[in-house]
Every structure is written in structure tokens, then in C-alpha cells.
Design an enzyme around this catalytic site. Structure first.
Site, mmCIF file in Angstrom:
data_model
loop_
_atom_site.group_PDB
_atom_site.id
_atom_site.type_symbol
_atom_site.label_atom_id
_atom_site.label_comp_id
_atom_site.label_asym_id
_atom_site.label_seq_id
_atom_site.Cartn_x
_atom_site.Cartn_y
_atom_site.Cartn_z
ATOM 1 N N GLY A 163 0.970 -1.497 0.116
ATOM 2 C CA GLY A 163 0.113 -0.112 0.595
ATOM 3 C C GLY A 163 0.654 1.477 0.357
ATOM 4 O O GLY A 163 1.862 0.985 -0.443
ATOM 5 N N GLY A 177 4.975 1.216 -0.545
ATOM 6 C CA GLY A 177 5.849 0.630 -0.919
ATOM 7 C C GLY A 177 5.609 -0.320 -1.379
ATOM 8 O O GLY A 177 4.112 -1.308 -1.546
ATOM 9 N N GLY A 226 -1.717 -1.018 -7.571
ATOM 10 C CA GLY A 226 -1.619 -2.987 -7.926
ATOM 11 C C GLY A 226 -1.470 -3.069 -9.579
ATOM 12 O O GLY A 226 -0.270 -3.858 -9.870
ATOM 13 N N ASP A 227 -2.148 -2.708 -10.323
ATOM 14 C CA ASP A 227 -1.564 -3.268 -11.708
ATOM 15 C C ASP A 227 -0.463 -2.680 -12.584
ATOM 16 O O ASP A 227 0.455 -2.591 -13.623
ATOM 17 C CB ASP A 227 -3.188 -2.626 -12.460
ATOM 18 C CG ASP A 227 -4.467 -3.410 -12.071
ATOM 19 O OD1 ASP A 227 -4.417 -4.512 -11.390
ATOM 20 O OD2 ASP A 227 -4.911 -3.180 -11.933
#
Length: 308
Positions: free
Chosen positions: A218, A221, A247-248
Site C-alpha cells: 500500500g 511501497g 497494483g496493476d
């Protein structure tokens, strides 16, 4: 060419409201529709980074038709397979007052055995020209829980490095097939290893079969356990905005770094900066280019020793 696989594609709909109040009626200030699902978001970011990319998976029904119409003018090449069922929708409601986002995800259509068999044939054909493949997201109903493990084995047979980004039992079975890289978040990592201590859990996940593990922390890092070393990469400060797709973007940066043979510390710095720049963008599959350029030199990457 980088191939991204999204078995449970989605039409991503983002609503922006001035303030989200439970049980209340809301006037929507802005609506954005985008072709979505993790692999499609990854592909759109990869294309923006200048990488040649092909997307495959399933799309069907009226929602699938809208998704493909929206995808057509974009850079990733559409190799989605048609199905009888209708593609799902995901709805993100962005609260303008707090900056928080509420996400609603539909389950997806049921995939028949004939549709899965057709996909496997198409997948093996696409692997012939792939430099890397990403297997992303949830499994739609009808597909067996070991599907990602099967796709990993086929990629390994074809000599194509593979990144796996999923959760739960598909992740547990997939990691046993020895992917080159997995990218769990903290919750997914805890489900896999039983530990919520990031460094220990990341190293434990790697011992379960993946060649490398990059864990999303998150706002804190990334942790990475790789054959070349262990690192923590951190942004200079938390950023506020829509986290959908962050996240992608990490996956996109890791894939681009893999194909371009970028050293791990630089690869992780790019992933952290790109993830933060995605939070600054209005919708998934996009990132704020000036924000990325500003953040990248400010990311810190620290080497660690392996957890005992």
C-alpha cells in the site's frame, strides 16, 4: 510482445460524487467508463510506457461489446475470445470530500468447458510471439481453481517468463507451478503464508515456489525477494486519490523491467512511482505522467537481509 491474460474482464465504471453518505441519494458529478479487469489495466499502462502488448481472455454479451468498443481505439491489441455469457461490471465511487473510493465488483459470467478449451488453443498460439506473460485477476465461474497453474506450466514449456497476480486458492496452486514472479498484496500474502510481517511473509512466499516475489504494501511501497537480493522500495509520501489499478501499474512496471532487463532496484523504483502516479489519475489503467516523473527520483530503495 507482452501478453496479458484477463479471464474475468470487466467494464470499469467510475462515479465521482462530492461526498458519499451511507443510505443517502447522490448526484453523480462525473462518469468514466473504461475496459477493465487487471490484465487490461496492465496492458493499457504498458502501452502508455511504449511496450507492445496483446490482451486475451473472455468478453461477451452487451457489456462485453461495450468493453471491446472502448478497447478498439487503444494501443493494446485485442485478442479476447467471445463467450455466451455477459462480461461483468465493476463500479468505483470516488468520494470527493475524503478522496476515498468504494468498490463494487460483480462476479463475472460462467465459462463453459468448450470456451475454456478454445481459450487454451488461442493462448498457446499467442505464447509463440510473447516475451513475457501476465496472468491477472480472479477466475470467473466455471473455470477450475488450478487454471493458473495450468497456464503457468504451458508458458514454462514455451520458454516464456510468467507473472502471476491473483489471490486465494488460485494463487496457492499457481505458485506451486513455479512462476517467475508473483505480486501479492499484504492480505493475499497473509492468506498464502500465515504471516503479516512483510519481509518474513515475502521470503516465505518465495520459498513456496516463485522465482521472485514482489509484495504490495500500500502506501508503504513494495518488498521484493528475488534471486539477486531483497529490497524495500518506498514512495516519498502517501498520495491521495483513486487507488483502483495502482497494483496493476506495479505489474506493468515489473513486466516492462523484466523485458528490458532493468536491474531490480530501478525496476522497483519505477513500480512504486508508477503505482503512486496511478492513484493521482482519475481511473484505472491510467497514470499521471508529470506525477510519475516527479515521484521517480524520490523513491527510496533499501537492500535487506533475508528473514530467518
Amino acid at each position: 510482445m507482452i501478453l496479458t491474460v484477463t479471464l474475468n474482464t470487466a467494464l470499469d465504471i467510475t462515479y465521482q460524487v462530492s461526498a458519499l453518505t451511507p443510505h443517502g441519494s447522490h448526484r453523480v458529478d462525473n462518469v468514466v467508463e473504461r475496459p477493465g479487469g487487471k490484465g487490461l489495466n496492465v496492458a493499457r499502462v504498458l502501452a502508455a510506457l511504449g511496450q507492445e502488448c496483446v490482451v486475451t481472455g473472455f468478453a461477451g454479451g452487451p457489456v462485453g461489446a461495450v468493453l471491446r468498443d472502448l478497447l478498439a481505439p487503444l494501443a493494446p491489441l485485442d485478442a479476447l475470445l467471445p463467450i455466451a455469457g455477459s462480461t461483468r461490471r465493476t463500479i468505483a465511487v470516488v468520494d470527493g470530500a475524503s478522496g476515498d473510493t468504494t468498490q463494487l465488483n460483480e462476479p463475472g459470467p460462467t465459462i463453459t468447458s468448450a470456451e475454456w478449451t478454445a481459450f487454451l488453443r488461442a493462448y498457446e498460439t499467442l505464447l509463440r510471439d510473447a516475451d513475457a506473460v501476465a496472468l491477472c485477476g480472479s477466475l470467473p465461474p466455471g473455470i477450475h481453481v488450478g487454471a493458473y497453474a495450468e497456464l503457468i506450466r504451458r508458458a514454462r514449456t514455451a520458454g516464456v517468463p510468467v507473472l502471476l497476480d491473483t489471490s486465494g486458492e488460485p494463487l496457492r496452486r499457481g505458485i506451486a507451478a513455479r512462476p517467475d514472479l508473483i505480486k501479492p498484496n499484504l492480505d493475499e500474502l497473509a492468506q498464502l503464508t500465515g504471516s503479516r510481517e512483510p519481509l518474513r511473509a515475502t521470503c516465505e512466499a518465495r520459498r513456496r515456489g516463485a522465482r521472485a516475489v514482489v509484495s504490495s504494501l500500500g502506501a508503504d511501497g513494495l518488498f521484493a525477494a528475488t534471486p539477486e537480493g531483497i529490497w524495500h522500495a518506498a514512495p516519498p509520501a502517501p498520495v491521495r486519490g483513486n487507488p483502483t489499478g495502482a497494483g496493476d501499474s506495479v505489474v506493468a512496471a515489473l513486466l516492462a523491467g523484466l523485458v528490458d532487463e532493468v536491474p531490480w532496484p530501478e525496476r522497483l523504483a519505477r513500480a512504486v512511482a508508477l503505482s503512486a502516479a496511478t492513484v493521482l489519475a482519475p481511473s484505472a489503467g491510467e497514470f499521471d505522467s508529470p506525477g510519475y516523473a516527479t515521484l521517480l527520483p524520490r523513491v527510496t530503495v533499501t537492500e535487506h537481509q533475508a528473514a530467518a
